[in-house]
Design an enzyme around this catalytic site. Structure first.
Site, PDB file in Angstrom:
ATOM      1  N   GLU A  29     -12.585  -5.599 -10.948  1.00 58.70           N
ATOM      2  CA  GLU A  29     -13.805  -4.915 -10.516  1.00 58.70           C
ATOM      3  C   GLU A  29     -14.995  -5.875 -10.512  1.00 58.70           C
ATOM      4  O   GLU A  29     -15.172  -6.664 -11.435  1.00 58.70           O
ATOM      5  CB  GLU A  29     -14.087  -3.761 -11.482  1.00 58.70           C
ATOM      6  CG  GLU A  29     -15.362  -2.986 -11.185  1.00 58.70           C
ATOM      7  CD  GLU A  29     -15.725  -2.014 -12.293  1.00 58.70           C
ATOM      8  OE1 GLU A  29     -16.549  -1.119 -12.027  1.00 58.70           O
ATOM      9  OE2 GLU A  29     -15.195  -2.143 -13.410  1.00 58.70           O
TER      10      GLU A  29
ATOM     11  N   CYS B  67     -12.311   1.376 -12.128  1.00 55.15           N
ATOM     12  CA  CYS B  67     -12.686   1.512 -13.534  1.00 55.15           C
ATOM     13  C   CYS B  67     -12.552   2.953 -14.035  1.00 55.15           C
ATOM     14  O   CYS B  67     -11.460   3.490 -14.166  1.00 55.15           O
ATOM     15  CB  CYS B  67     -14.106   0.984 -13.719  1.00 55.15           C
ATOM     16  SG  CYS B  67     -14.586   0.785 -15.459  1.00 55.15           S
TER      17      CYS B  67
ATOM     18  N   LYS C 275     -16.484   3.105  -4.733  1.00 55.93           N
ATOM     19  CA  LYS C 275     -16.316   3.975  -5.892  1.00 55.93           C
ATOM     20  C   LYS C 275     -17.054   5.279  -5.649  1.00 55.93           C
ATOM     21  O   LYS C 275     -18.215   5.284  -5.232  1.00 55.93           O
ATOM     22  CB  LYS C 275     -16.855   3.287  -7.150  1.00 55.93           C
ATOM     23  CG  LYS C 275     -16.561   4.037  -8.447  1.00 55.93           C
ATOM     24  CD  LYS C 275     -17.004   3.220  -9.653  1.00 55.93           C
ATOM     25  CE  LYS C 275     -16.637   3.908 -10.965  1.00 55.93           C
ATOM     26  NZ  LYS C 275     -17.050   3.113 -12.143  1.00 55.93           N
TER      27      LYS C 275
END
Length: 531
Positions: free
Chosen positions: A288, A405, A352
């Site tokens: 990430e 994440c 995301k």
């Protein structure tokens, strides 16, 4: 045991508070990295006995009578969440000058809020309380509903749901495919609370038998599933994954002076020589926000990545994506996954969608910024969330479900409508939390998403724990916390899944209904026996 149960039931005041907190804190030993699940056979019986004695005076009214039960559950939850989430404070020390003041809020404030769910669960269970098996059935249903609520209310934070403690190894993970994490939480509370029945005698035999049957079924199903999945199976397209874990210290991550060193390290690790006889990687995975700069600010970066890649290879990396404001619109930044081919072209991306509150964005931003509050990841002024989620199509026919994440802790995000991918792609950066239980807990939750979906998990961490698992959650390749390096692994083939998240939620609902009915029958029987 009867004497112990009686003493716990009758304890009051400070002793009751300390015992409730201790029982909750002790339960954390069942979570990673300790995985000593047997402690829950102590924690939950203590909670049951405390609730046995948690009845307010009749003249206090309905809510007043439930107040001792709520407080007992709240103190239990406070102990559990403080002991299980203290490491969140580590993220605030990365930029201590700006965020150290918030340390008590992270370490004590968040657990205090999360403990409300367990307090409500204890109070609801007390409404259906009896003196036999029914009371642990009531507690089971209430805790299951509490964990479900934690996953959805206020954007959701289902971290360390009780069910994870019942799944310390792949053998004990497989049942989650059917009942889901919320059903697993409910059933775990039932099983772990069963010894409480011995201390009060009533319902002990049927209660222990039910717990034994559930525990044996849990283990037996795991054995059957693990014997079915062969970790040597390779995806039909012959994909070979190289995971790169650079182990960059979070304090250096966005330091302008460190950019070249970080980028060069990623390129060098990615070009590491192959082990003798090993197949060449087809896909190289970076973690990430691996790129320490915006691509639009470093046009030569794509060329350097292309020079590193061999013909036919694809680089998948996390990065910050800038969306320029058009016509006076505000510029937006996204936490993104990019797919880059061997010519340095961006061939795919995924943003995301589920951001971390106070970490990546600020709730009620207009109001809170007036008080000087900013997100912890403030380097770019905070992030925006993706408007929609979709599969990330990679060369070689690999359709990946992107989980950036924090997204990996949500079962619903491991599925995308009716589309089924070939793998779960989890890019993360747990360097925020240092050498604490946090990265281990995060890994466990990611593993369970693989089991639920029956897809292999490909997980690249900056400095967390990078792994590739098969569809049964078994790690077939990994790099430990703190190590910088790479590993290559043939991608395990996806398994066959007969269940989806919606089906698991229906099954969870049925479990709750059954538990409530057991509690009602037991309470009704108690009323008749009193008459």
């Amino acid at each position: 045991m009867e004497r112990i149960a009686e003493k716990i039931m009758l304890c009051w005041g400070g002793k009751r508070i300390l015992l409730s907190m201790f029982a909750g804190a002790l339960a954390v030993l069942a979570l990673p990295p300790f995985n000593f699940f047997a402690v829950l056979f102590v924690s939950f019986p203590v909670l049951v006995w405390l609730l046995d004695g948690a009845s307010g005076p009749a003249e206090a009214g309905p809510l007043g009578r439930l107040r001792p039960a709520f407080l007992t559950g709240w103190w239990f939850g406070f102990g559990y969440f403080v002991a299980g989430l203290w490491w969140l404070g580590n993220a605030l020390l990365v930029e201590a000058d700006s965020f150290a003041w918030a340390l008590p809020i992270a370490v004590l404030g968040l657990p205090a809020v999360l403990a409300v769910f367990y307090g409500v669960a204890a109070a609801v269970a007390r409404l259906l309380w009896s003196d036999s098996l029914g009371r642990i059935a009531a507690l089971s249903a209430a805790f299951g509903l509490a964990e479900f609520a934690r996953a959805y209310l206020f954007t959701g934070f289902p971290w360390n749901a009780i069910g994870y403690a019942a799944m310390p190894a792949p053998l004990m993970m497989q049942s989650v495919e059917i009942v889901g994490i919320y059903g697993m939480s409910a059933l775990a509370v039932l099983v772990f609370s069963a010894p409480a029945l011995i201390g009060t005698r009533r319902g002990a035999v049927p209660g222990i038998l039910v717990a034994l049957v559930l525990f044996c079924a849990h283990i037996g199903y795991g054995w059957v599933v693990l014997s079915r999945y062969d970790t040597t199976g390779v995806a039909a397209d012959g994909a070979v994954i190289r995971i790169v874990q650079p182990a960059i210290d979070q304090s250096a991550k966005w330091d302008i002076a460190e950019r070249e060193r970080i980028f060069s390290k990623l390129l060098q690790l990615s070009a590491s020589p192959l082990a003798e006889g090993a197949p060449r990687p087809t896909h190289i995975i970076w973690p990430e926000t691996a790129l320490p700069f915006l691509l639009t600010e470093n046009p030569g970066a794509l060329s350097r990545m292309a020079d590193m890649l061999q013909v036919g290879q694809t680089l998948v990396t996390g990065a910050v994506r800038l969306e320029d404001g058009v016509g006076g619109a505000t510029r937006r930044f996204y936490n993104t996954i990019y797919a880059i081919d061997d010519e340095g072209q961006i061939i795919g991306s995924a943003d995301k969608a589920h951001l971390v509150p106070f970490g990546e964005y600020l709730p009620f931003e207009g109001l809170l910024r007036r008080f000087g509050l900013t997100p912890v990841a403030e380097s770019f002024g905070g992030f925006s969330g993706a408007e929609r989620r979709g599969l990330l199509s990679l060369p070689g026919g690999l359709n990946a479900i992107p989980l950036i994440c924090y997204e990996a802790i949500f079962p619903r995000l491991a599925e995308i409508d009716d589309e089924r991918g070939k793998l779960l792609l989890n890019l993360t950066n747990d360097a925020w939390y240092g050498f604490t239980p946090g990265p281990y807990q995060h890994l466990r939750q990611s593993q369970l998403r693989a089991v639920e979906t029956r897809l292999p998990l490909v997980r690249a961490a900056n400095n967390g724990i990078s792994v590739v698992t098969d569809p049964a959650g078994r790690m077939v390749g990994s790099l430990p916390l703190g190590d910088a390096g790479v590993f290559d692994i043939e991608l395990p083939a996806a398994g066959v899944s007969f269940w989806d998240n919606q089906t698991r939620q229906i099954i969870f609902g049925l479990i709750v209904v059954i538990m409530v009915l057991l509690a009602l029958v037991a309470r009704r029987s108690k009323s008749y026996s009193s008459d």
